[in-house]
Every structure is written in C-alpha cells, then in structure tokens.
Scaffold this active site. Structure first.
Site, mmCIF file in Angstrom:
data_model
loop_
_atom_site.group_PDB
_atom_site.id
_atom_site.type_symbol
_atom_site.label_atom_id
_atom_site.label_comp_id
_atom_site.label_asym_id
_atom_site.label_seq_id
_atom_site.Cartn_x
_atom_site.Cartn_y
_atom_site.Cartn_z
ATOM 1 N N GLU A 217 4.639 6.655 42.626
ATOM 2 C CA GLU A 217 4.303 8.053 42.370
ATOM 3 C C GLU A 217 2.801 8.245 42.210
ATOM 4 O O GLU A 217 2.042 7.268 42.094
ATOM 5 C CB GLU A 217 5.025 8.570 41.126
ATOM 6 C CG GLU A 217 4.654 7.852 39.839
ATOM 7 C CD GLU A 217 5.561 8.217 38.675
ATOM 8 O OE1 GLU A 217 6.720 8.616 38.902
ATOM 9 O OE2 GLU A 217 5.102 8.091 37.525
ATOM 10 N N ARG B 281 12.310 2.696 30.219
ATOM 11 C CA ARG B 281 11.583 3.121 29.018
ATOM 12 C C ARG B 281 11.403 1.915 28.103
ATOM 13 O O ARG B 281 12.385 1.264 27.733
ATOM 14 C CB ARG B 281 12.388 4.217 28.313
ATOM 15 C CG ARG B 281 11.668 4.936 27.201
ATOM 16 C CD ARG B 281 12.583 5.986 26.558
ATOM 17 N NE ARG B 281 13.013 7.000 27.503
ATOM 18 C CZ ARG B 281 14.289 7.288 27.767
ATOM 19 N NH1 ARG B 281 15.266 6.628 27.164
ATOM 20 N NH2 ARG B 281 14.588 8.226 28.624
ATOM 21 N N HIS C 211 8.511 1.887 36.560
ATOM 22 C CA HIS C 211 9.575 2.078 37.543
ATOM 23 C C HIS C 211 9.749 0.813 38.385
ATOM 24 O O HIS C 211 8.772 0.134 38.702
ATOM 25 C CB HIS C 211 9.253 3.263 38.450
ATOM 26 C CG HIS C 211 8.905 4.509 37.698
ATOM 27 N ND1 HIS C 211 9.797 5.122 36.851
ATOM 28 C CD2 HIS C 211 7.766 5.234 37.641
ATOM 29 C CE1 HIS C 211 9.216 6.190 36.323
ATOM 30 N NE2 HIS C 211 7.982 6.266 36.777
ATOM 31 N N HIS D 159 2.980 3.027 32.213
ATOM 32 C CA HIS D 159 2.257 4.298 32.169
ATOM 33 C C HIS D 159 2.970 5.294 31.269
ATOM 34 O O HIS D 159 4.142 5.118 30.921
ATOM 35 C CB HIS D 159 2.128 4.886 33.576
ATOM 36 C CG HIS D 159 3.455 5.207 34.218
ATOM 37 N ND1 HIS D 159 4.206 4.265 34.874
ATOM 38 C CD2 HIS D 159 4.178 6.358 34.297
ATOM 39 C CE1 HIS D 159 5.313 4.812 35.335
ATOM 40 N NE2 HIS D 159 5.320 6.089 34.989
#
Length: 323
Positions: A122, A200, A105, A180
């Site tokens: 996150e 992605r 991200h 991740h």
C-alpha cells in the site's frame, strides 16, 4: 445489450472505527451518521464490501457485476488475464482521530496460503495533518526477531519504532512486512492491493465498549515482519503543474501526482483502467460531450476502453492510479 462505459463514481463504503473521527464528514463531506468514521472505501472489490455505482446509466450496479460484464474493457487485457473477475485495487480515505494499531501486512505468498487473499502492498498520501501528528513506519534501529520479541513481551514496543512527523503532501510507500501505523490527527488517501488482511501486533492497550482487548496476531506476524528492510519508505516527488509526476511504481500499482490548472489532454496507453483521486480542489473529466465533476474527497474510475479524455481545472490536485 451492454451500456457504453463511461467514467464511474461509486457510493463510499463508510467504516465506523474505534479510532475514527469527524474529518471524513467535515472535510471530505461524506454523509454518515456513524459516530467515529475511520475509513471511506472509495473503490472496493473486497468480499462483502463491493462498491456500487452512483452515477449514470450503470447506477446501482456493483463493481463485481461490471467486471463480470465488461471484463477487459473495464480493467484492460493484461489485468484481466492476471486478475480475472477480481478488481486488483482498494482505494480508501482514512481519518485517524486516535492512533491506529501497530500492524503489518503479509506478502502474496503468505496471504494466499493462510487467507486465500492477495497480499497488501500500500501507499499513503497525507491530505491533512494536525500539528505534531505523525506516522509510525519501521524501526528506529537495526532489528532482529529476538530484540523485537523482547520489546513486545516487555510492553516496550514503542521504544524501537520510528515516528515521523508529517504534513500535507507527505507520501509513504508501505511494502508488505513493514511495521507501520497511522498516528492521531492524520487524514490520508490510501492505495493498496485488494486485501483486508492485517496483522495487529500492538494496540496501545485499548479495550472496546465491553472491556475486551482487540485481537493481536503475534504468532502470525513473526513470520511476516521484514526485520531488515531498506529505509526507502519516504517518497520524494516533483510537483510540476499539468503533467504526471511519479510517486510510486511497483508491481501492483503506479501512482502519479497531478496538479492541474488548465485543460489537460490525457491518453491512456497503459492497457489498464485509470483512477483519479481528488485530494484538493475540483476538476472536470471530459470525454466528448460528457463531463463528470470530481471534487476533493471523491474518486473516479475511467475504464480501460476509454483511451482519450481531458481533465479541466482551475486548481486541482489529483492522484492518478493505474496497474
């Protein structure tokens, strides 16, 4: 005239995913006819996916409407000054029946410039994991952009990724820029900034029902990847009963682990809303004569204007979140 604020529950926003499974329905009792439920968005202010209240006198009102109406009484003075009428966190449960894509991200600066969005820091709390299930977090060796691109172009990216076997209670902090993925067989709770921006970089050569490969974000990702990040993503924490045990504290949220087997008085001194995510058992949230039950797989938002309350449980495990 405004209704008095109280602990708020919301209808889950369920997402069908190519990699989703049955655990959100079978283990967390989410009601859905979707075949592959991958995500349950518990509290969301993402555009197009705004949470709707499911309990009490504010039932059927949106989180966006509550923010517009109650402002600092809902999220706290400092949060309202910083975020205005935008709720700063997105709370999810995620069930990976198959491996998720390898992704990362962008940070706040890149996300604002490219997508008019927050970044996406996150964390994950593993609620259940099948035997040998894993998470992919970071690289397994010192990495450079050149070496990364070499493996990406040779379709050998998995050779340089770090795979961690996980079990219930394992906790990971995923900073922006960190590569991740959630592995097959993992059910987890995710706490993140309000953002749906994901880059992605590899998707296991999967195709959709029409035979189309999912979009990759190779060019966008190269500027966003952290190639030299510290090995600090695994979170160690205490599990002392009936007190807040620190999990993650960062500029975007603080999360504590709370194991309760009694009546526990809580005081909100943070000038913030408080969120409780029930990851095991069930508990009662009591404010005066008002009681709200929260069970495994449920999430509750306590407005900032409520500064004292009790949590009552015989055996409950909660994640306590505030900003």
């Amino acid at each position: 005239m405004k209704n008095t604020l109280y602990p708020l529950k919301f209808h889950p926003i369920l997402k069908d995913k190519i990699w989703g499974g049955e655990k959100l329905k079978s283990l967390l009792h989410k009601d859905s006819k979707l075949p592959n439920v991958g995500e349950s968005w518990e509290i969301s202010d993402v555009d197009g996916d705004t949470s709707i209240v499911s309990n009490g006198s504010l039932e059927s009102q949106s989180l966006k409407h509550l923010l517009n109406t109650y402002k600092a009484d809902l999220i706290g003075e400092k949060n309202y000054r910083q975020f205005g009428d935008k709720f700063p966190l997105l709370i999810k449960f995620i069930d990976a029946k198959e491996d998720l894509s390898i992704q990362l991200h962008p940070n706040d600066e890149l996300a604002a410039k490219r997508h008019n969005s927050f970044g996406k820091t996150e964390m994950w709390y593993v609620m259940q994991a099948d035997k040998d299930a894993n998470l992919i977090v970071d690289f397994n060796q010192k990495m450079t952009p050149e070496l990364y691109l070499e493996h990406l172009n040779n379709n050998s990216l998995t050779e340089i990724l770090n795979f961690d076997k996980v079990k219930t209670g394992d906790t990971y902090f995923i900073e922006v820029g960190r590569v991740h993925a959630i592995g097959a067989g993992v059910l987890l709770a995710e706490i993140q900034q309000t953002s749906d921006i994901t880059y992605r970089i590899y998707d296991w050569d999967r195709t959709d029902d029409a035979g189309n490969a999912r979009e990759l974000h190779t060019e966008l990702a190269i500027d966003a990847i952290g190639f030299d990040m510290p090995d600090n993503f695994r979170v160690s924490y205490d599990t002392t009963f009936n007190q807040s045990n620190a999990l993650v504290s960062c500029p975007y949220f603080t999360t504590n682990y709370l194991k309760v087997d009694t009546e526990l008085a809580r005081e909100n001194t943070y000038d913030s809303f408080m969120i409780y995510i029930c990851v095991d058992g069930e508990a009662e949230i009591k404010i005066g004569e008002v009681t709200q039950i929260i069970k495994k797989g449920e999430t509750i938002l306590i407005p900032a204007a409520i500064t004292t309350f009790q949590i009552v449980a015989e055996d409950a495990t909660l994640l306590e979140v505030y900003v």
